[in-house]
Scaffold this active site. Structure first.
Site, short mmCIF file in Angstrom:
data_model
loop_
_atom_site.label_atom_id
_atom_site.label_comp_id
_atom_site.label_asym_id
_atom_site.label_seq_id
_atom_site.Cartn_x
_atom_site.Cartn_y
_atom_site.Cartn_z
N LYS A 254 -59.24 -98.65 46.51
CA LYS A 254 -58.44 -99.53 45.64
C LYS A 254 -59.07 -100.92 45.70
O LYS A 254 -59.03 -101.56 46.74
CB LYS A 254 -56.99 -99.58 46.10
N ARG A 274 -54.82 -105.67 31.71
CA ARG A 274 -53.64 -104.83 31.84
C ARG A 274 -52.48 -105.37 31.02
O ARG A 274 -51.62 -104.64 30.58
CB ARG A 274 -53.28 -104.78 33.34
N ARG A 417 -44.97 -95.22 35.52
CA ARG A 417 -45.23 -94.92 36.92
C ARG A 417 -44.68 -93.53 37.18
O ARG A 417 -43.57 -93.36 37.67
CB ARG A 417 -44.52 -95.93 37.83
N LYS A 423 -50.46 -95.60 45.02
CA LYS A 423 -51.28 -96.53 45.81
C LYS A 423 -50.80 -96.55 47.25
O LYS A 423 -49.60 -96.42 47.51
CB LYS A 423 -51.23 -97.93 45.20
#
Ligand code: AMP
Length: 553
Positions: A254, A274, A417, A423
């Protein structure tokens, strides 16, 4: 449609707190907007076009004051004074235009389409960037002209729209539900949301809603129009990660960079953030890398742009300067060089959104020719906790944030989501901090001290320095205990604020440490939570420790 109709709805929406009522007011408005539906929907969001089109009006408060002066014939001083007393430039515009109305005969009524057309023209001038001062004068005149045809109530909302700050509490969810109520009796909100996530254009969505369900279902991905990025849920443990995304999973580094959705259309490149802003101009280096290293005439890849200099990661806070910067781009590009780390593919000559991640990855590997500027995200495919652990360690050792775990079977789900991608960030080491101040609470909690100011110890200067404020994350019982302990330590009260002898120490958990321009330590904890009281210690952790943890994130 007359603009006054839209203004009536603005007023009604502004008066109510209830989301249901807001939705109904807008639904009624949309049902009656006829050909003006697309413009009406955009204006009800206080915008003239979706953000990714980059059509901004670029009118500052100061410029708007000049515009009100021209339109109302009042002096600048007078406008500024009314602005000060009203506290809002829209309200000031209303007052000023009301004075004018008494002196003039009403001209023609403003139309929604007329406002949209004029404001888009202004924004296009801004985009083309003709000579700045000529531009500003022309722009002011064009808007002043509109404003002088407005009735006072209209002036209020027109002014706020020009500032791109409508502030009446209409969000994207409300618009979605209102379209649903207007055209599908409230039965189709999921499909409308899907269409919006895909297009990010409420004009297109509204048009399709009016035409019917079939048209709505047809709305799909288009090159050079960003789709919402798939978002990640957070998990605490690797096991939870596997439970969510299945075994085996793709596990990536990440990176702490900027999410970039990169579109290639007929060999031309556009880069979106984003938040769907077009940042192609700010990243000429990335554009070039894509032109040279991505072998595809038409594709969309999902990437992280990472700041990297001499093998060291540049923190996001620094990288973000490049996102905002509109000038000296070349200079900044040398100061903050970047690498592109692609990790997904949404389109290759056709949409890949419904393909599994496995298939999308395979296509991604085919189009990206790696070199030192562009490299697929570091990745392992595994079912083993120990592999994820060691990858995470490797990621952290190289200065990255942690790992992402992804389902190999799932499709690309824009904007949500859904748990296809999770994550995993390591838990931050806790800090022991002193309570150096607090505030008397209001409402249900009055009588208790809250909003605790947390301080670390600056050894060199021998003083306490603030690193955060704990506002939530305390149970009633804890609040009561804190208040009992703090009351005898009050040094000074100033309104609701109290200053305290720094004798109560807490062990504090938090999400991350950020740089802070407001706190005197220069750092701020994000989301601090109380772990326990540290009665065994009499000095909080040092500022050096905060600094060290900040660096190690
Ligand atoms: P967060 O911002 O904490 O919700 O984490 C999700 C973000 O991590 C994404 O929006 C990406 O910008 C970023 N990211 C970094 N590396 C990756 C990766 N390998 N795969 C997906 N997202 C990544």
């Amino acid at each position: 449609m007359e603009y006054s109709k839209l203004v009536e709805s603005y007023e009604a929406v502004e008066k109510t707190q209830s989301n249901l009522e807001k939705t109904s007011i807008l639904a009624e408005l949309y049902s009656n907007s006829g050909e003006d539906l697309e413009d009406t929907v955009m204006l009800s969001l206080g915008r003239i076009s979706p953000s990714w089109e980059g059509l901004d009006l670029g009118v500052s408060s100061k410029t708007l004051v000049d515009i009100i002066v021209i339109a109302s014939g009042r002096s600048e001083k007078e406008v500024e004074e009314v602005w000060k007393t009203e506290g809002d430039l829209g309200d000031a515009a209303e007052k000023m235009m009301a004075k004018k109305t008494q002196q003039r005969l009403m001209t023609q009524k403003l139309e929604v389409s007329q406002i949209m057309e004029r404001l888009r023209k202004v924004a296009e001038m801004e985009k083309d960037g003709i000579s700045q001062s000529v531009n500003t004068d022309k722009k002011k005149k064009m808007i002043a002209n509109l404003l002088s045809s407005a009735e006072p109530r209209e002036a209020r909302y027109l002014a706020r729209t020009v500032l791109e700050n409508l502030r009446i509490g209409i969000g994207e969810g409300t618009v979605r539900d209102a379209l649903d109520e207007a055209f599908f009796d409230g039965e189709n909100s999921e499909e409308i949301q899907r269409a919006y996530d895909m297009t990010n254009d409420f004009r297109k969505v509204a048009e399709a809603c009016r035409a019917g369900e079939e048209d709505l279902e047809k709305l799909d991905l288009e090159l050079f129009r960003p789709v919402k990025s798939m978002l990640a849920q957070k998990v605490e443990t690797i096991e939870d990660g596997f439970d969510s995304v299945g075994r085996p999973a793709a596990v990536d580094f990440k990176y702490d960079g900027m999410r970039a959705q990169i579109h290639v259309k007929d060999g031309k490149v556009k880069i979106f953030t984003r938040r769907l802003e077009n940042v192609t101009k700010q990243f000429p280096d990335v554009k070039k890398v894509i032109e040279n290293q991505v072998e595809c005439q038409n594709c969309i890849i999902d990437t992280e742009i990472v700041g990297m200099k001499n093998g060291e990661v540049i923190p996001f806070q620094k990288l973000s300067q490049r996102i905002k910067r509109k000038y000296d781009i070349e200079k900044l590009r040398n100061e903050i060089p970047v690498e592109v780390r692609p990790f997904d593919l949404l389109y290759r000559e056709e949409s890949f959104m419904n393909h599994s991640y496995e298939e999308r990855l395979e296509a991604l590997r085919k189009v990206v020719i790696e070199n030192s500027d562009i490299k697929l995200a570091d990745q392992s495919i595994t079912s083993e906790v120990k592999d994820v652990n060691s990858l995470q360690q490797k990621a952290l050792d190289s200065g990255h944030e942690g790992v992402m775990m992804k389902s190999l079977k799932a499709e690309y789900n824009p904007g949500s989501r859904v748990g296809y991608m999770v994550k995993l960030k390591p838990v931050m080491e806790t800090l022991d901090l002193a309570i150096i101040g607090a505030q008397w609470s209001e409402g249900r909690k009055s009588g208790w001290l809250g909003r605790l100011k947390l301080g670390c110890w600056n050894k060199e200067e021998e003083k306490y320095e603030m690193v955060g404020r704990m506002s939530s994350g305390l149970t009633d019982a804890q609040l009561e205990e804190v208040t009992e302990r703090l009351k005898p330590l009050i040094i000074e009260e100033n309104g609701r604020d109290v200053e305290l002898k720094p004798e109560v120490l807490l062990e504090v958990e938090y999400e991350e440490i950020q740089e802070s321009p407001t706190y005197n330590s220069g750092y701020a904890l994000r989301f601090p939570r109380l772990k326990e009281f540290r009665d065994d210690k009499d000095r909080p952790d040092s500022k050096e420790k905060v600094e060290r943890l900040y660096e190690s994130q």
